[in-house]
Design an enzyme around this catalytic site. Structure first.
Site, PDB file in Angstrom:
ATOM      1  N   ALA A 131       0.841  -1.195   0.000  1.00  0.00           N
ATOM      2  CA  ALA A 131       0.000   0.000   0.000  1.00  0.00           C
ATOM      3  C   ALA A 131       0.878   1.248   0.000  1.00  0.00           C
ATOM      4  O   ALA A 131       1.375   1.678   1.044  1.00  0.00           O
ATOM      5  CB  ALA A 131      -0.923  -0.014   1.216  1.00  0.00           C
ATOM      6  N   MET A 132       1.092   1.802  -1.174  1.00  0.00           N
ATOM      7  CA  MET A 132       1.882   3.020  -1.324  1.00  0.00           C
ATOM      8  C   MET A 132       0.997   4.229  -1.618  1.00  0.00           C
ATOM      9  O   MET A 132       1.010   5.221  -0.901  1.00  0.00           O
ATOM     10  CB  MET A 132       2.888   2.865  -2.477  1.00  0.00           C
ATOM     11  CG  MET A 132       3.908   1.771  -2.317  1.00  0.00           C
ATOM     12  SD  MET A 132       5.155   1.890  -3.652  1.00  0.00           S
ATOM     13  CE  MET A 132       5.810   0.230  -3.639  1.00  0.00           C
TER      14      MET A 132
ATOM     15  N   PRO B  64      -4.746   9.049  -1.979  1.00  0.00           N
ATOM     16  CA  PRO B  64      -5.600   9.887  -2.840  1.00  0.00           C
ATOM     17  C   PRO B  64      -4.936  11.179  -3.304  1.00  0.00           C
ATOM     18  O   PRO B  64      -5.170  11.633  -4.418  1.00  0.00           O
ATOM     19  CB  PRO B  64      -6.812  10.169  -1.945  1.00  0.00           C
ATOM     20  CG  PRO B  64      -6.877   8.996  -1.029  1.00  0.00           C
ATOM     21  CD  PRO B  64      -5.454   8.608  -0.765  1.00  0.00           C
TER      22      PRO B  64
ATOM     23  N   ALA C  64      11.938  14.603   3.862  1.00  0.00           N
ATOM     24  CA  ALA C  64      10.673  13.926   4.189  1.00  0.00           C
ATOM     25  C   ALA C  64      10.753  12.414   4.048  1.00  0.00           C
ATOM     26  O   ALA C  64      10.176  11.671   4.854  1.00  0.00           O
ATOM     27  CB  ALA C  64       9.555  14.484   3.310  1.00  0.00           C
ATOM     28  N   HIS C  65      11.490  11.931   3.030  1.00  0.00           N
ATOM     29  CA  HIS C  65      11.528  10.479   2.802  1.00  0.00           C
ATOM     30  C   HIS C  65      12.244   9.733   3.926  1.00  0.00           C
ATOM     31  O   HIS C  65      12.093   8.522   4.078  1.00  0.00           O
ATOM     32  CB  HIS C  65      12.169  10.154   1.443  1.00  0.00           C
ATOM     33  CG  HIS C  65      13.612  10.531   1.333  1.00  0.00           C
ATOM     34  ND1 HIS C  65      14.622   9.821   1.932  1.00  0.00           N
ATOM     35  CD2 HIS C  65      14.206  11.547   0.663  1.00  0.00           C
ATOM     36  CE1 HIS C  65      15.785  10.376   1.652  1.00  0.00           C
ATOM     37  NE2 HIS C  65      15.570  11.438   0.881  1.00  0.00           N
TER      38      HIS C  65
ATOM     39  N   GLU D 221      10.572  -5.012  -9.899  1.00  0.00           N
ATOM     40  CA  GLU D 221       9.144  -4.723 -10.072  1.00  0.00           C
ATOM     41  C   GLU D 221       8.879  -4.117 -11.450  1.00  0.00           C
ATOM     42  O   GLU D 221       7.977  -4.549 -12.179  1.00  0.00           O
ATOM     43  CB  GLU D 221       8.658  -3.768  -8.984  1.00  0.00           C
ATOM     44  CG  GLU D 221       7.205  -3.365  -9.160  1.00  0.00           C
ATOM     45  CD  GLU D 221       6.729  -2.343  -8.138  1.00  0.00           C
ATOM     46  OE1 GLU D 221       5.561  -1.914  -8.234  1.00  0.00           O
ATOM     47  OE2 GLU D 221       7.517  -1.973  -7.250  1.00  0.00           O
ATOM     48  N   ARG D 222       9.680  -3.129 -11.831  1.00  0.00           N
ATOM     49  CA  ARG D 222       9.463  -2.463 -13.115  1.00  0.00           C
ATOM     50  C   ARG D 222       9.849  -3.356 -14.283  1.00  0.00           C
ATOM     51  O   ARG D 222       9.232  -3.289 -15.348  1.00  0.00           O
ATOM     52  CB  ARG D 222      10.240  -1.147 -13.136  1.00  0.00           C
ATOM     53  CG  ARG D 222       9.598  -0.105 -12.247  1.00  0.00           C
ATOM     54  CD  ARG D 222      10.423   1.136 -12.040  1.00  0.00           C
ATOM     55  NE  ARG D 222       9.673   2.101 -11.229  1.00  0.00           N
ATOM     56  CZ  ARG D 222      10.197   3.156 -10.638  1.00  0.00           C
ATOM     57  NH1 ARG D 222      11.501   3.414 -10.759  1.00  0.00           N
ATOM     58  NH2 ARG D 222       9.447   3.978  -9.917  1.00  0.00           N
TER      59      ARG D 222
ATOM     60  N   LEU E 226      -7.209  -3.144 -36.933  1.00  0.00           N
ATOM     61  CA  LEU E 226      -7.157  -4.146 -37.999  1.00  0.00           C
ATOM     62  C   LEU E 226      -8.259  -5.189 -37.873  1.00  0.00           C
ATOM     63  O   LEU E 226      -8.581  -5.879 -38.846  1.00  0.00           O
ATOM     64  CB  LEU E 226      -5.783  -4.829 -37.997  1.00  0.00           C
ATOM     65  CG  LEU E 226      -4.630  -3.944 -38.498  1.00  0.00           C
ATOM     66  CD1 LEU E 226      -3.285  -4.566 -38.155  1.00  0.00           C
ATOM     67  CD2 LEU E 226      -4.746  -3.713 -39.998  1.00  0.00           C
TER      68      LEU E 226
ATOM     69  N   GLY F 256     -14.737  -3.553 -36.939  1.00  0.00           N
ATOM     70  CA  GLY F 256     -15.809  -3.502 -35.946  1.00  0.00           C
ATOM     71  C   GLY F 256     -15.769  -4.652 -34.971  1.00  0.00           C
ATOM     72  O   GLY F 256     -16.168  -4.508 -33.805  1.00  0.00           O
TER      73      GLY F 256
END
Length: 381
Positions: A124-125, A128, A179-180, A244-245, A339, A342
Site C-alpha cells: 500500500a503506497m 488519494p 521527508a523520505h 518490479e518495473r 485491424l 468492428g
C-alpha cells in the site's frame, strides 16, 4: 521462445504452468472478469502446484528457483489475461519485502502462508492526494508503547480486497528532513482493529484484478510488525523497484506479442475486396511495422533480464524499457484492434480485452513520466 536465460527446466515449468492455466483458469476467466475478482481457491491451487514465490527457500515452502522461473510464470499468467497480475505482484513484489527486510521470526510467521496461497499480500503506497510523490505521503504510524497507531488512507491497491497482509508505506516520523527519511514499512494483518477496506474500485480494464481503497483509523499495529529499520522504508522501496518495473514491462511486452499473434491469425482469415486482408499491401506493411516493434521490445527486455540475473544495476535501462515498451504495447494493441475492424470492439474478441487492459501499464510501477525523470537524472541532466 529462444531466450538466453531459458533452460530445459524452465521449459518444463512453462509446459506445466500452461497446462494448469488451461484447466484451472481459461474456462472460468470470463466469469472472473464479470465478477471483478479471481477467487481465493485459485490462489490455493497455484500454491499447491508450487507456482507462488518459487524463489523462496524450501524451509519457507519455495524451491529456491532462479529469476527465470518468475519470468516464465509472469509470461504465462499474462498470456491468460492481465487480470491475473495480482499473483505476480504477490510473488515477486510484495513477498520480497518480507524476505529481504523481515527478521527470522517474521519470515517463519508469514512466508509459508505466502507460498501456499493461504496468505495473500498487497503493498500500500499510493494515497488519494500523492500519486507518485511517495516522499509526501500522509499516512502516519506513531509509536505508542509496543504498537504503532496508524491513521490514513490508501487507494488503487492491487489485491486490496483479498489481501491478508498489507505492506504499508507510512510515516513513522512525519517531521523528518528530508521527508523520505521518515518513511517506514509496516506489515498490517487484515484482522487488525482499525483497519478496513473501502470499495472495490471499478476500473476500465484489469476487471478480474481486485483493486481497493484501504483505511486506517487508529489502527494499532504491533511494533514487531515493523520491516527492517524504522525510517529506512524509502530506501527499501528504491532497492526493489528494478525487478518490479522489469516484470511490469515484461507483462506489457507479452501483451503486445499476444495482440500481434491474434491479429496475424485474424488478417489471414478475414476477407475484404475479394481476398484475405493479409494479401492487401497496406495490411502487410502495417503488420511488418508492428512485428518489428514487438521484436525490438523482446530483444531489449531479454537482455535486461539476463543482466538483472547477473546482478547488474540496470535501473536506467529498465526505466527506458518501461517507458518505451509500455508505449509500444499501447500503440501495437490499438493498431491491432483497428485491424480487427468492428469486430475488434466486440467483447467476444480477445483483442478488446487487451485494448482495455494495456493503458495502465504506463501508469503503475511508476508512471512513464517518472521513468523519464529517472533517465534524465541518470544522464546528468
Amino acid at each position: 521462445m529462444n531466450t538466453p536465460y531459458i533452460q530445459s527446466e524452465h521449459q518444463i515449468l512453462r509446459e506445466s504452468v500452461r497446462k494448469f492455466l488451461n484447466k484451472e483458469a481459461k474456462p472460468y476467466f470470463d466469469t472472473w472478469e464479470k465478477n471483478r475478482i479471481v477467487p481465493r481457491d485459485f490462489w490455493i491451487k497455484m500454491g499447491e502446484q508450487g507456482f507462488l514465490c518459487p524463489w523462496l527457500e524450501e524451509s519457507y515452502g519455495g524451491i529456491e528457483a532462479d529469476f527465470a522461473y518468475s519470468v516464465v510464470l509472469v509470461e504465462e499468467l499474462e498470456r491468460m489475461g492481465t487480470g491475473l497480475m495480482g499473483i505476480s505482484l504477490h510473488s515477486d513484489v510484495c513477498v520480497p519485502y518480507i524476505y529481504h527486510y523481515g527478521n527470522e521470526e517474521q519470515k517463519k510467521k508469514w512466508l509459508p502462508g505466502c507460498t501456499s496461497g493461504k496468505l495473500i499480500t498487497a503493498v500500500a503506497m499510493t494515497e488519494p492526494g500523492t500519486g507518485s510523490d511517495l516522499a509526501n505521503i500522509k499516512t502516519t504510524a506513531i509509536l505508542d508503547g509496543d504498537h504503532y497507531v496508524v491513521n490514513g488512507q490508501k487507494t488503487f491497491i492491487s489485491n486490496g480486497i483479498h489481501s491478508d497482509l498489507i505492506i504499508l508505506v507510512c510515516k513513522t516520523d512525519p517531521h523528518a528532513v528530508p521527508a523520505h527519511a521518515g518513511i517506514s514499512l509496516l506489515v498490517v494483518e487484515a484482522d487488525t482493529p482499525g483497519f478496513s477496506r473501502g470499495r472495490k474500485l471499478d476500473k476500465i480494464g484489469l476487471h478480474s484484478q481486485d483493486t481497493a481503497e484501504l483505511m486506517f483509523d487508529d489502527c494499532r499495529v504491533p511494533k514487531a510488525n515493523l520491516l527492517g529499520i524504522e525510517g529506512s522504508g524509502f530506501k527499501y522501496l528504491m532497492e526493489k523497484l528494478q525487478p518490479e518495473r522489469l516484470l511490469a514491462t515484461l507483462m506489457a511486452q507479452v501483451s503486445a506479442e499476444d495482440a500481434l499473434e491474434m491479429t496475424l491469425a485474424y488478417v489471414k482469415t478475414r476477407t475484404a475486396f475479394g481476398k484475405p486482408l493479409s494479401k492487401q499491401q497496406h495490411i502487410q506493411f502495417k503488420m511488418a511495422d508492428l512485428a518489428t516493434e514487438v521484436s525490438i521490445g523482446r530483444t531489449y527486455i531479454d537482455d535486461l533480464i539476463v543482466k538483472h540475473m547477473q546482478g547488474v544495476d540496470v535501473v536506467t535501462q529498465v526505466s527506458m524499457a518501461k517507458a518505451w515498451i509500455t508505449e509500444m504495447a499501447k500503440r501495437v494493441t490499438g493498431e491491432c484492434l483497428q485491424l480487427h475492424g468492428g469486430y475488434g470492439y466486440m467483447e467476444e474478441y480477445p483483442i478488446a480485452r487487451r485494448y482495455r487492459d494495456i493503458p495502465v501499464s504506463a501508469i503503475y510501477a511508476g508512471t512513464n513520466e517518472i521513468m523519464k525523470m529517472i533517465i534524465a537524472k541518470n544522464l546528468g541532466l
